[in-house]
Scaffold this motif. Structure first.
Motif, mmCIF file in Angstrom:
data_model
loop_
_atom_site.group_PDB
_atom_site.id
_atom_site.type_symbol
_atom_site.label_atom_id
_atom_site.label_comp_id
_atom_site.label_asym_id
_atom_site.label_seq_id
_atom_site.Cartn_x
_atom_site.Cartn_y
_atom_site.Cartn_z
ATOM 1 N N THR A 161 0.367 9.290 17.655
ATOM 2 C CA THR A 161 1.224 8.437 16.869
ATOM 3 C C THR A 161 0.409 7.942 15.671
ATOM 4 O OG1 THR A 161 1.590 7.233 18.762
ATOM 5 C CG2 THR A 161 2.180 5.993 17.083
ATOM 6 N N LEU A 162 -0.871 7.988 15.574
ATOM 7 C CA LEU A 162 -1.828 7.979 14.625
ATOM 8 C C LEU A 162 -1.626 8.783 13.497
ATOM 9 C CD1 LEU A 162 -3.948 5.867 13.397
ATOM 10 C CD2 LEU A 162 -5.727 7.239 14.498
ATOM 11 N N GLY A 163 -1.616 10.242 14.135
ATOM 12 C CA GLY A 163 -1.343 11.130 12.987
ATOM 13 C C GLY A 163 -0.238 11.260 12.167
ATOM 14 N N VAL A 164 1.101 10.829 12.942
ATOM 15 C CA VAL A 164 2.346 10.671 12.282
ATOM 16 C C VAL A 164 2.188 9.536 11.338
ATOM 17 C CG1 VAL A 164 4.738 10.092 12.517
ATOM 18 C CG2 VAL A 164 3.469 11.847 14.059
ATOM 19 N N ALA A 165 1.676 8.279 11.793
ATOM 20 C CA ALA A 165 1.629 7.127 11.050
ATOM 21 C C ALA A 165 0.782 7.578 9.573
ATOM 22 C CB ALA A 165 0.923 5.960 11.647
ATOM 23 N N LEU A 166 -0.171 8.258 9.677
ATOM 24 C CA LEU A 166 -1.050 8.615 8.639
ATOM 25 C C LEU A 166 -0.242 9.494 7.790
ATOM 26 C CD1 LEU A 166 -4.485 9.165 10.009
ATOM 27 C CD2 LEU A 166 -3.927 7.561 8.452
ATOM 28 N N ALA A 167 0.525 10.222 8.307
ATOM 29 C CA ALA A 167 1.317 10.962 7.303
ATOM 30 C C ALA A 167 2.464 10.266 6.507
ATOM 31 C CB ALA A 167 2.015 12.240 8.063
ATOM 32 N N LEU A 168 2.907 9.388 7.383
ATOM 33 C CA LEU A 168 3.842 8.617 6.621
ATOM 34 C C LEU A 168 3.299 7.473 5.599
ATOM 35 C CD1 LEU A 168 5.748 6.981 9.698
ATOM 36 C CD2 LEU A 168 6.736 8.511 8.017
ATOM 37 N N THR A 169 2.136 7.131 5.669
ATOM 38 C CA THR A 169 1.136 6.343 4.764
ATOM 39 C C THR A 169 1.075 7.284 3.364
ATOM 40 O OG1 THR A 169 0.179 5.741 6.546
ATOM 41 C CG2 THR A 169 -0.577 4.999 4.418
ATOM 42 N N GLN A 170 0.871 8.566 3.668
ATOM 43 C CA GLN A 170 0.671 9.517 2.653
ATOM 44 C C GLN A 170 1.986 9.691 1.830
ATOM 45 O OE1 GLN A 170 -1.395 12.966 3.400
ATOM 46 N NE2 GLN A 170 -3.233 12.120 3.791
ATOM 47 N N ARG A 171 3.019 9.800 2.424
ATOM 48 C CA ARG A 171 4.496 9.819 2.089
ATOM 49 C C ARG A 171 4.670 8.784 1.407
ATOM 50 N NH1 ARG A 171 8.033 11.362 -0.319
ATOM 51 N NH2 ARG A 171 10.247 12.189 0.444
ATOM 52 N N ILE A 172 4.455 7.439 1.537
ATOM 53 C CA ILE A 172 4.568 6.569 1.090
ATOM 54 C C ILE A 172 3.844 6.326 -0.338
ATOM 55 C CG2 ILE A 172 4.628 3.570 0.932
ATOM 56 C CD1 ILE A 172 5.173 4.034 3.891
ATOM 57 N N TYR A 173 2.662 6.612 -0.224
ATOM 58 C CA TYR A 173 1.612 6.578 -1.292
ATOM 59 C C TYR A 173 2.046 7.448 -2.274
ATOM 60 C CZ TYR A 173 -2.542 6.727 -3.966
ATOM 61 O OH TYR A 173 -3.564 6.425 -5.196
ATOM 62 N N ARG A 174 2.698 8.833 -2.010
ATOM 63 C CA ARG A 174 3.095 9.646 -2.904
ATOM 64 C C ARG A 174 4.253 9.137 -3.883
ATOM 65 N NH1 ARG A 174 3.843 15.148 0.117
ATOM 66 N NH2 ARG A 174 6.122 14.868 -0.082
ATOM 67 N N ALA A 175 5.174 8.308 -2.955
ATOM 68 C CA ALA A 175 6.484 7.939 -3.861
ATOM 69 C C ALA A 175 6.055 6.784 -4.683
ATOM 70 C CB ALA A 175 7.614 7.650 -2.743
ATOM 71 N N TYR A 176 5.190 5.934 -4.167
ATOM 72 C CA TYR A 176 5.208 4.371 -4.567
ATOM 73 C C TYR A 176 3.846 3.974 -5.126
ATOM 74 C CZ TYR A 176 9.412 3.878 -2.230
ATOM 75 O OH TYR A 176 10.593 3.920 -1.573
ATOM 76 N N GLY A 177 2.749 4.998 -5.043
ATOM 77 C CA GLY A 177 1.500 4.756 -5.544
ATOM 78 C C GLY A 177 0.472 3.718 -5.130
ATOM 79 N N THR A 178 0.816 2.928 -3.828
ATOM 80 C CA THR A 178 0.356 2.097 -3.295
ATOM 81 C C THR A 178 0.207 2.060 -1.805
ATOM 82 O OG1 THR A 178 0.036 -0.413 -3.129
ATOM 83 C CG2 THR A 178 2.143 0.459 -3.627
ATOM 84 N N ILE A 179 -0.402 1.480 -1.196
ATOM 85 C CA ILE A 179 -0.375 1.361 0.303
ATOM 86 C C ILE A 179 -0.481 -0.049 0.651
ATOM 87 C CG2 ILE A 179 -1.138 3.667 0.960
ATOM 88 C CD1 ILE A 179 -3.945 2.461 1.524
#
Lengths: 526, 195, 252
Positions: free
Chosen positions: B146-164
């Motif tokens: 779960t943690l791995g997938v969630a981190l990947a999601l965070t990176q995806r979000i960061y890539r799109a919006y430039g913020t976490i």
């Protein structure tokens, strides 16, 4: 092979998923046939299981993985799968819906997630494996593992879409993890008090030790299991992730998840209440026959859930978004059907799981076709669709009529039982909420009919020169039906909605056989 | 609830583990709900899951018991291996090739008919309960996934919006929504649509 | 929001503490969990049923083998999902990747690389030991697999990611992860075809020259190897994708 039919339900999609991952990079065209074939195999094994359950004397079939059967070893040493009518029907719904979606998915997957087909189908099949497993497992911890299998594949499938989907999925991850962990915690408490994880074993232990009903740990276990499951099923205060996640997910994903995930979690709740904690513990106080605090409070929460979700659906200007809110409202129906604590309410609830899965599938398949044709699902993009795609729209509206509850669709009969249950239990607030939400759905779908048949805009302005379809410009009225690979599954699912409606008595008979031993009140439960 | 001397004692002394796990769980839960930063939420999630692991492992503890691996006197192989070596020392039959412990196994297969005995109730008290450990191995794995997938999601979000930061992401999403134009299928001008 | 969260959290805490007073005393020998027939059977009869001295391994890979199969599947799912989420395709791939300050070209350090050269064989050997010795001591497929995966990650740390990807590309990693599940589920399916239930390893005694108990023993090693395949490769695949935001290039 027949005695292993339960294992084959998992073996087919599991191996299919691995093969998709293995060959997906090199030859993505193989993935679709592999998925359809393995789900067809699973469907066959599922039907065989149902046949065996009907043929068996106790109306249930147990399967012990690893050969740790209950005759030779203490029950609960290995992992048991128990197929009774309830679980088997849900499993068939899961596999059947997945089969239709897999068939439908060829074009949308190739278009929406190019170069990722292998991964997509692999996750898709594992999702089905997880959901089918949840519906049959007889082990409380195995249920947790399978819930997580379904959840993780769900995260992947949804987040494959846009960045918006990823943002929505993050919310889902947080809420889903809290939900699943609460469930795990509840199971831990159960294990601590009963010393077993096998569902039959736990129920046996609770019936044998009456003092256990008073114990604080058991009460808290109950609270956490229920809370966890309610979170996972997007029950009203915990629903925030669902609309935006399903709205932004790729078409195939929303077609698979929307009909199944929430319903399977409601099944888990019914399973835990009836066959793990037992009716006595779940619905009654320990000292008198009065209902406990849950049966008092939850129907009111359900009312709130249905009212809010229906109102929010009313406010949407986008078909897909509107449908996602309808899912939240439908969750309220089913949870309510369980907690009015009545025989007919429970029949309605279980029957509604089945019929809601079918009609939601029907609607989402239709929306997928609309999205593909018009690149939008906004109300304004629907103009004149009936002229272009009469078959698609017919299928779509059969689903719509079922969700409103018009006979002879299955939605009518399940709602009928829900209302009967509510009336007999004298839960008038629940009935009012059901009626209100039905009215909302009537408004919603007739609004859609208006948009799809006529040439009106959002502001109500008539943009044509005549009346009705005639108002459309010529170029928009030519016949432009969806591709057959998408149309046939849609029409099949519409057919299933009608068939279940017509043969509703057969389904209800099976459910009655299942529910009879639980001695649920057939009148008021209070 | 905490006023009673006895209860406090009961909770803190006899059930200290359970109290610690509750505290850890609450820290994690609070971080998951209240923190604004997505990574901090995930840190909370890890703490939350670890707390549950601590709880389960606490169930498996038995006073004075050892780890759930057979001691030499109960070992289904250790005991017999000794015994067999005395009997037929010259017997060097090479049977299996894939086994991990060749010496023991080759003897074992030679005398496949022996049966290791079942432990008495008294003896079972000496081993910790293995089941919670197994369950937690599973839970750890699930947590990592779960943690791995969630981190990947965070990176995806960061890539799109430039913020976490969650509120910044929400603001970006709302801005995006406001800017979205519904595709113009409404145009009164006839337009051929072939999707 | 924070206040609501605090209230919710405290409510949950109160519930849990309320239940804690009802728990049996810590380490109590006769608590229901410790004295249940299931737990007793695991302790008393693991040796008889499977001849494995490590009860945790036996429970994990045999008694509750179905759970463990799905546990492996969970790992596999994580690997696939992360790639599926992060991999750029189509229009997305053309968008300029976010430049990072650390994207500088640097030679791998001499001391570090040489130390790693020496370390890696030891790490991998230890991984095999942990994997194969899981029957008699703490260890097994998951632990061995993680250690093995760490050795690949160490290569990526000491040199750079492409160097590690030369040895194990992400596509091949996912393939090997699939192979791991095929080994596990394949053993299960094979024992089913031999006449038992799914994962009933004892049936393998029909094809192995051993007793039913020893068949379970050996099959457990087999499934642990499958698990190790999946865990090794997926751990590396996760690292490779997460450390480069799915670009799979450059060093750390």
């Amino acid at each position: 092979m027949s005695e292993n039919s339960i294992a084959l339900i998992f073996a087919f999609p599991l191996f299919g998923a691995v093969f998709c991952a293995l060959f997906g990079r090199k030859s993505p065209n193989l993935c679709h046939p592999i998925s359809v074939a393995s789900l067809a195999g699973a469907l066959g094994a599922g039907i065989e299981t149902l046949r065996r359950v009907i043929a068996s004397e106790a109306n249930e079939v147990s399967y012990f993985f690893g050969g740790w059967n209950a005759d030779a070893y203490p029950r609960g040493v290995g992992i048991e799968f128990r197929a009774d009518y309830l679980g088997t029907l849900i499993m068939l719904v899961v596999v059947g819906v997945a089969f239709l979606v897999a068939w439908y998915s060829k074009l949308p997957v190739a278009e929406e997630t190019p170069e990722k087909e292998g991964y997509f189908y692999s996750l898709f099949l594992l999702q089905v494996t997880g959901l089918a497993g949840i519906s049959l497992t007889g082990d409380a911890f195995n249920l947790y593992v399978l819930i997580e299998v379904a959840a993780l594949t769900g995260y992947g499938l949804i987040a494959m879409g846009s960045a918006r989907a990823a943002a929505a999925t993050f919310k889902y991850v947080i809420l889903g993890t809290i939900g699943a962990s609460f469930y795990l915690l509840g199971v831990g408490y159960l294990y601590m008090k009963t010393g077993t994880l096998n569902m039959v074993g736990i129920e046996q232990f609770i019936t044998d030790n009456e003092s256990l009903a008073d114990s604080a740990a058991m009460q808290v276990a109950f609270v956490f299991v229920c809370l966890g499951v309610l979170m996972k099923m997007a029950f009203f205060p915990f629903h925030a992730w669902l609309p935006s996640a399903y709205f932004h997910a790729p078409t195939t994903t929303s077609c698979l998840l929307a009909p199944l995930v929430t319903k399977v979690m409601i099944y888990v709740m019914i399973r835990m209440l009836l066959t793990v904690f037992g009716v006595e513990f779940s619905f009654k106080n320990t000292h008198d026959d009065e209902g406990n605090i849950w049966t008092e409070v939850l129907p009111w929460l359900v009312v709130l859930a249905i009212l809010c979700a229906a109102t929010m659906a009313l406010a949407q200007r986008d078909v897909k978004k509107m449908l996602t809110y309808l899912i939240v409202a439908e969750v309220g129906y089913m949870v309510g059907g369980v907690w009015v604590y009545n025989y007919y309410g429970l029949i309605g609830s279980i029957f509604h799981i089945i019929s809601d899965a079918c009609m939601t599938l029907c609607l989402f398949l239709g929306v997928g076709i609309i999205l593909r044709k018009r690149k939008t699902t906004h109300f304004d993009g629907l103009r004149g669709l009936f002229r272009k795609m009469p078959f698609t729209m017919t299928g779509f509206f059969i689903g719509g009529f079922s969700i409103i509850g018009l006979p002879p669709t299955c939605g009518f009969f399940s709602k009928w039982y829900l209302i009967t249950g509510g009336m007999l239990a004298e839960r008038w607030e629940y009935i009012v909420a059901l009626m209100f939400s039905t009215m909302v759905m009537v408004v919603l779908f007739f609004r859609l009919i208006e948009r799809i048949h006529l040439a009106v805009t959002e502001s109500g302005e008539n943009i044509g020169h005549g009346h009705g379809d005639l108002a459309l410009p010529k170029s928009e009225t030519f016949f432009d039906e969806a591709p057959l690979s998408m149309l046939i599954p849609l029409l099949l699912s519409a057919g299933v909605v009608l068939v279940i409606g017509v043969f509703n008595q057969d389904v209800v008979n099976l459910l009655q056989d299942f529910l009879e031993p639980f001695n649920l009140p057939k009148g008021t439960g209070r | 609830m905490f006023g009673e001397e006895g209860l406090l004692n009961e909770l803190l002394v006899e059930r200290f583990n359970y109290c610690v796990y509750v505290v850890l769980l609450l820290i994690g839960l609070y971080a998951m709900i209240a923190k604004n930063n997505l990574i901090k939420k995930l840190i909370g999630m890890s703490i939350f899951q670890t707390a549950i692991i601590l709880f389960y492992v606490s169930i498996g503890v038995k006073e004075g018991a050892t780890i759930p691996i057979y001691l030499a006197e109960h070992d289904p192989h250790g005991h017999h291996a000794e015994h067999i070596v005395h009997l037929d020392e010259a017997n060097t039959i090479d049977v299996s090739e894939e086994n991990a412990t060749p010496l023991r196994l080759s003897h074992e297969q030679d005398h496949g008919h022996h049966a290791p005995r079942s432990l008495t109730d008294e003896e079972t008290l000496g081993y910790a309960n293995p089941l919670p450990h197994v369950l937690m191995l599973t839970a750890i794995v699930v947590g990592v996934a779960t943690l791995g997938v969630a981190l990947a999601l965070t990176q995806r979000i960061y890539r799109a919006y430039g913020t976490i930061e969650e509120d910044a992401v929400l603001a970006a999403i709302q801005a995006e929504d406001a800017a979205t134009v519904i595709p113009d299928v409404l145009a009164t001008k006839p337009k051929a649509k072939k999707g | 929001m924070k206040k609501v969260a605090l209230a919710v959290t405290l409510f949950i805490g109160a519930l849990l503490l309320y239940a804690a007073k009802d728990f049996s005393v810590w380490g109590h020998l006769q608590s229901p969990a410790s004295a249940s027939p299931v737990s007793k059977h695991f302790i008393a009869d693991t040796g008889v049923d499977t001849e494995v001295p490590n009860m945790v391994t036996a429970v994990l890979a045999d008694y509750r083998g179905f759970d463990t199969m799905f546990e492996t599947v969970v790992i596999f799912i994580a690997g696939i999902a992360i790639i599926a989420i992060l991999r750029r395709t189509g229009a997305d791939a053309d968008s300029p990747a976010i430049q990072r300050e650390s994207d500088v070209v640097a030679e791998p350090d001499l001391i570090v690389t040489n130390t790693v050269r020496l370390l890696i064989p030891v790490i991998q050997l230890f991984a095999f030991y942990v994997l194969a010795h899981g029957h008699v001591s703490p260890g097994g497929g998951f632990q061995g697999g993680v250690i093995m995966g760490a050795s690949f990650i160490l290569v990526a740390l000491a040199w750079d990611l492409p160097k590690a990807l030369d040895r194990l590309s992400v596509d091949r990693a996912i393939m090997l992860a699939g192979v791991g599940i095929l080994i596990y589920a394949g053993i299960g399916l094979f024992s089913m075809l031999l006449g038992g239930e799914f994962l009933d390893y004892a049936e393998l005694s029909h094809v192995l020259p051993v007793s039913r108990e020893m068949a379970r023993y050996h099959a457990m090693l087999g499934v642990e190897i499958g698990v190790a395949f999946t865990v090794t490769t997926v751990m590396f695949a996760i690292y490779a994708n997460l450390s480069t935001r799915g670009r799979l290039e450059g060093g750390l």
